[in-house]
Design a protein around this motif. Sequence first.
Motif, mmCIF file in Angstrom:
data_model
loop_
_atom_site.group_PDB
_atom_site.id
_atom_site.type_symbol
_atom_site.label_atom_id
_atom_site.label_comp_id
_atom_site.label_asym_id
_atom_site.label_seq_id
_atom_site.Cartn_x
_atom_site.Cartn_y
_atom_site.Cartn_z
ATOM 1 N N GLN A 375 10.778 -7.139 -15.287
ATOM 2 C CA GLN A 375 10.936 -6.482 -14.047
ATOM 3 C C GLN A 375 9.906 -5.690 -13.864
ATOM 4 O OE1 GLN A 375 14.687 -4.915 -13.934
ATOM 5 N NE2 GLN A 375 14.111 -2.701 -14.851
ATOM 6 N N ILE A 376 9.594 -5.506 -12.455
ATOM 7 C CA ILE A 376 8.331 -4.502 -11.924
ATOM 8 C C ILE A 376 9.272 -3.423 -11.469
ATOM 9 C CG2 ILE A 376 6.721 -4.437 -10.454
ATOM 10 C CD1 ILE A 376 6.458 -7.644 -10.253
ATOM 11 N N ILE A 377 8.820 -2.159 -11.621
ATOM 12 C CA ILE A 377 9.413 -1.126 -10.950
ATOM 13 C C ILE A 377 8.236 -0.158 -10.269
ATOM 14 C CG2 ILE A 377 10.466 1.336 -11.759
ATOM 15 C CD1 ILE A 377 11.372 0.095 -14.384
ATOM 16 N N ARG A 378 8.608 0.005 -8.953
ATOM 17 C CA ARG A 378 7.656 0.654 -8.134
ATOM 18 C C ARG A 378 8.259 1.695 -7.478
ATOM 19 N NH1 ARG A 378 5.265 -3.197 -3.690
ATOM 20 N NH2 ARG A 378 3.958 -1.162 -3.336
ATOM 21 N N ARG A 379 7.768 2.863 -7.859
ATOM 22 C CA ARG A 379 7.993 4.382 -7.581
ATOM 23 C C ARG A 379 7.845 4.346 -5.790
ATOM 24 N NH1 ARG A 379 6.091 4.703 -12.896
ATOM 25 N NH2 ARG A 379 7.681 5.404 -14.163
ATOM 26 N N THR A 380 8.815 4.743 -5.043
ATOM 27 C CA THR A 380 8.673 4.941 -3.654
ATOM 28 C C THR A 380 9.273 6.250 -3.536
ATOM 29 O OG1 THR A 380 10.607 3.761 -3.081
ATOM 30 C CG2 THR A 380 8.588 2.449 -3.461
ATOM 31 N N ASP A 381 9.147 6.605 -2.315
ATOM 32 C CA ASP A 381 9.669 7.935 -1.688
ATOM 33 C C ASP A 381 11.147 7.767 -1.502
ATOM 34 O OD1 ASP A 381 7.076 8.938 -1.232
ATOM 35 O OD2 ASP A 381 7.013 8.285 0.878
ATOM 36 N N HIS A 382 11.756 6.662 -1.754
ATOM 37 C CA HIS A 382 13.202 6.446 -1.529
ATOM 38 C C HIS A 382 13.701 6.057 -3.078
ATOM 39 C CE1 HIS A 382 12.723 6.457 2.688
ATOM 40 N NE2 HIS A 382 11.837 5.538 2.489
ATOM 41 N N GLY A 383 12.814 6.394 -4.015
ATOM 42 C CA GLY A 383 13.353 5.804 -5.249
ATOM 43 C C GLY A 383 12.602 4.865 -5.870
ATOM 44 N N PRO A 384 13.127 4.339 -7.034
ATOM 45 C CA PRO A 384 12.472 3.170 -7.776
ATOM 46 C C PRO A 384 12.936 1.783 -7.090
ATOM 47 C CG PRO A 384 14.305 3.934 -9.082
ATOM 48 C CD PRO A 384 14.045 5.010 -7.998
ATOM 49 N N GLN A 385 11.801 1.010 -6.941
ATOM 50 C CA GLN A 385 12.223 0.054 -6.303
ATOM 51 C C GLN A 385 11.814 -1.233 -7.328
ATOM 52 O OE1 GLN A 385 9.659 -1.456 -3.020
ATOM 53 N NE2 GLN A 385 10.395 -3.585 -2.912
ATOM 54 N N ILE A 386 12.914 -2.167 -7.768
ATOM 55 C CA ILE A 386 12.767 -3.158 -8.797
ATOM 56 C C ILE A 386 12.758 -4.376 -8.340
ATOM 57 C CG2 ILE A 386 13.986 -4.028 -10.895
ATOM 58 C CD1 ILE A 386 15.173 -1.109 -11.081
ATOM 59 N N THR A 387 11.995 -5.381 -8.705
ATOM 60 C CA THR A 387 11.716 -6.795 -8.428
ATOM 61 C C THR A 387 11.518 -7.415 -9.687
ATOM 62 O OG1 THR A 387 9.465 -6.467 -7.867
ATOM 63 C CG2 THR A 387 10.887 -6.229 -5.978
ATOM 64 N N PRO A 388 12.061 -8.679 -9.822
ATOM 65 C CA PRO A 388 11.864 -9.560 -10.952
ATOM 66 C C PRO A 388 10.294 -9.984 -11.328
ATOM 67 C CG PRO A 388 13.573 -10.333 -9.625
ATOM 68 C CD PRO A 388 12.857 -9.516 -8.791
ATOM 69 N N ALA A 389 10.159 -10.010 -12.478
ATOM 70 C CA ALA A 389 8.512 -10.211 -12.837
ATOM 71 C C ALA A 389 8.381 -11.665 -13.143
ATOM 72 C CB ALA A 389 8.169 -9.344 -13.897
ATOM 73 N N ASP A 390 7.191 -12.362 -12.998
ATOM 74 C CA ASP A 390 7.148 -13.737 -13.258
ATOM 75 C C ASP A 390 6.755 -13.520 -14.877
ATOM 76 O OD1 ASP A 390 6.304 -16.453 -12.762
ATOM 77 O OD2 ASP A 390 4.328 -15.694 -13.667
ATOM 78 N N HIS A 391 7.599 -14.219 -15.863
ATOM 79 C CA HIS A 391 7.454 -14.074 -17.425
ATOM 80 C C HIS A 391 6.307 -14.749 -17.794
ATOM 81 C CE1 HIS A 391 8.183 -15.249 -21.389
ATOM 82 N NE2 HIS A 391 8.894 -14.371 -21.524
ATOM 83 N N ASP A 392 5.666 -15.723 -16.983
ATOM 84 C CA ASP A 392 4.393 -16.221 -17.355
ATOM 85 C C ASP A 392 3.305 -15.392 -17.199
ATOM 86 O OD1 ASP A 392 5.811 -18.607 -18.342
ATOM 87 O OD2 ASP A 392 5.415 -19.648 -16.485
ATOM 88 N N ALA A 393 3.392 -14.669 -16.087
ATOM 89 C CA ALA A 393 2.299 -13.897 -15.590
ATOM 90 C C ALA A 393 2.171 -12.659 -16.727
ATOM 91 C CB ALA A 393 2.366 -13.240 -14.246
ATOM 92 N N VAL A 394 3.242 -12.294 -17.167
ATOM 93 C CA VAL A 394 3.468 -10.828 -18.070
ATOM 94 C C VAL A 394 2.858 -11.692 -19.580
ATOM 95 C CG1 VAL A 394 4.935 -9.422 -19.494
ATOM 96 C CG2 VAL A 394 5.241 -10.101 -16.936
ATOM 97 N N VAL A 395 3.204 -12.620 -20.038
ATOM 98 C CA VAL A 395 2.602 -13.462 -20.917
ATOM 99 C C VAL A 395 1.229 -13.613 -20.920
ATOM 100 C CG1 VAL A 395 2.673 -15.426 -22.454
ATOM 101 C CG2 VAL A 395 4.864 -14.485 -21.597
ATOM 102 N N ARG A 396 0.692 -14.036 -19.813
ATOM 103 C CA ARG A 396 -0.826 -14.086 -19.811
ATOM 104 C C ARG A 396 -1.466 -12.528 -19.853
ATOM 105 N NH1 ARG A 396 0.536 -17.632 -15.596
ATOM 106 N NH2 ARG A 396 0.341 -16.106 -14.009
#
Length: 655
Positions: A375-396
């Motif tokens: 998963q991708i964790i992005r820190r914003t002014d409203h707290g962390p924003q979490i979105t699913p990550a592409d498994h193949d992209a992380v493997v690459r």
Amino acid sequence: MRTKITIVLLLLNAALFYYIFYVRQHDIGDRENTTILGSEASNIQAITIEDPDQPGSSIHLVRQGDNWTISSPVEWPANPFAVRPIIADLQRLYSITSFTVQDLIKSGQTLDEYGLEKPRRILTFTPASLPGLPVNPVTLKIGAPTQAGNRLYILSPDGQRVHIVMRSLAESLNVRLDTLRADTLFTIDVFEARSLNIEPAAGSRVRFRRDNERWALEAPIQARASKTGTEITINDLRGLRVDRFLDTADTAAPARDSLALPALRVTVEGNNRSETLLIGDRLEKAPAAASGGENTEPAAEYYAQLDGRKAYFIVRIPDILVKTLRDAQQDLRDRHILDFNRANVSSITITAAQQTEVVLQRLEATGNPESAPWQIIRRTDHGPQITPADHDAVVRLLDSLASLRVLQDGTEGKGFVNDAPSDAEKENYGFTMRPAREVTLNFAAEPAPAGATAAPVPALTLQIGSGASTVAETAGNTYARVTNQNYIYRVSPDILDELPANPLAYRDRVIRELPAGAQITALRLTDLAKRVIVMDATFPLEPDAVSHAAIESLAAQLRTLRARQFVADDFANTIYVAGEERSWAYQLEMTITLSGGAAARTDTDSLFIAARSGGTTQYIGSPQYRVIFEAEQSLIDVLHAITYGPRDPGPPPES
């Protein structure tokens, strides 16, 4: 008639059996009794071969374990293929016939007539000692050949009997010193080698040490060594052979002067033993191909000597091996920059100058950790924003980090740039200020035995820097370093493209996937510029509906909405296409019915579609999922069929 034949056959069989069991066995017993040497030849420990016509030329061989060594006239390992025939001939030395020396004298003859007064060879061997018994050397005098030519006379060890034997013993003893000397230099196998030391005449000593299944560079710096490169080098050293020995004072003088301060001292250490080769000057000859064929590497001749031995010799060494030995610190160093267990990576943090930090986190998995989702964790002014990550992209991404290598040395400059850079040099390489990339790998604790505390694994931080444009040596190059090390490497600039610092590059390509109970019941496509409805379809479609196949295909692809790649993580009313800001060309509205529960529920969704900007590029925006992305080619093709298909004139008529 048949009875007579049967009786004759029985008599012949009886005669044959008598011969086999009585006469034949008696002959064999007599032959065994004619063995000249007894049990003393079964375990020979030393051999001396003398030529009475050449005083001082005797060769002395000593057994050391399973190997033989020449101890005189020079100390050198013996060639086992030359010693084995001598041992074998002594152990199976049979007398064809014999007569006593006393009978020889009575007949008026002398030993000189048989070549035994002044023998052609004198062989003395020492058997293994037995507890409490003295060791008595055994001497055989080898005389002249018989008139038949394939046999010769020898005098028994006690000097009382002359034997006629096959002349194979004389042939095995008629060997030159060069033949008896082994031409091998290193005998330690790769699997036995524990270290490799290279000492140049000018420069620092380079030492490699085996660490279980790996090799490490211990001096002059501590770093990982190339397992393949180091073991190939040791194997190449083991393949070196003596080209020729320099036995005379005249031929040995240049070698002695050259090896007073050898150009290279190469040592291979094994299990409780070591072997050192001293390499001197190169002989002034034109380069020649190494022995073994026309397609082998070029090689040259060098003066050489084994440490601890007096013999000087010439060795032919391939040029590539000489270069490797002289540049061992560079050539045998592991070119992989990062060494880590990919299955144990728990999170990845990527930062770049003036860009948002990207944090990728591995979720827990019950099975293989490498198949766990990210998963991708992005820190914003409203707290962390979490979105699913592409498994193949992380493997690459992990593949790019694991395979990141130091560039090979060449015309573009050396790959191992600096092992002790100053702060000013680090700034020139692009590391003092914000580097072009910084990637931090965090790891889960390694499994520990029952009852023990799992040991934490320290994080790895890789920095990628671009050389300062104002410094000629670094301009245009890309460099890498690991923050807990002091080494600077030159790497391919492609690594910057392989490590994007944009969270959209790692976002899961699946934007939305309808559940099994959901159905698309209606689709409407509107041309926003013309305010014209291009398509209005309700499912199930009428059999004669226009673009029936294209609409069915569109509905099937919209069930799982995928992006080829993301453009923006927010939706806007305009899109930048073909160098200018434009409005969306189409709006695609979907009616989705979800069955289940007391009653079906109907939802609506909209996608905005830009004009096609190329054969493979078309942008789509989703207000609901707040994203703009590039469509996959299959979706581009079906949209083209619906929007342009009815107006497609088809192929031109044939002339």
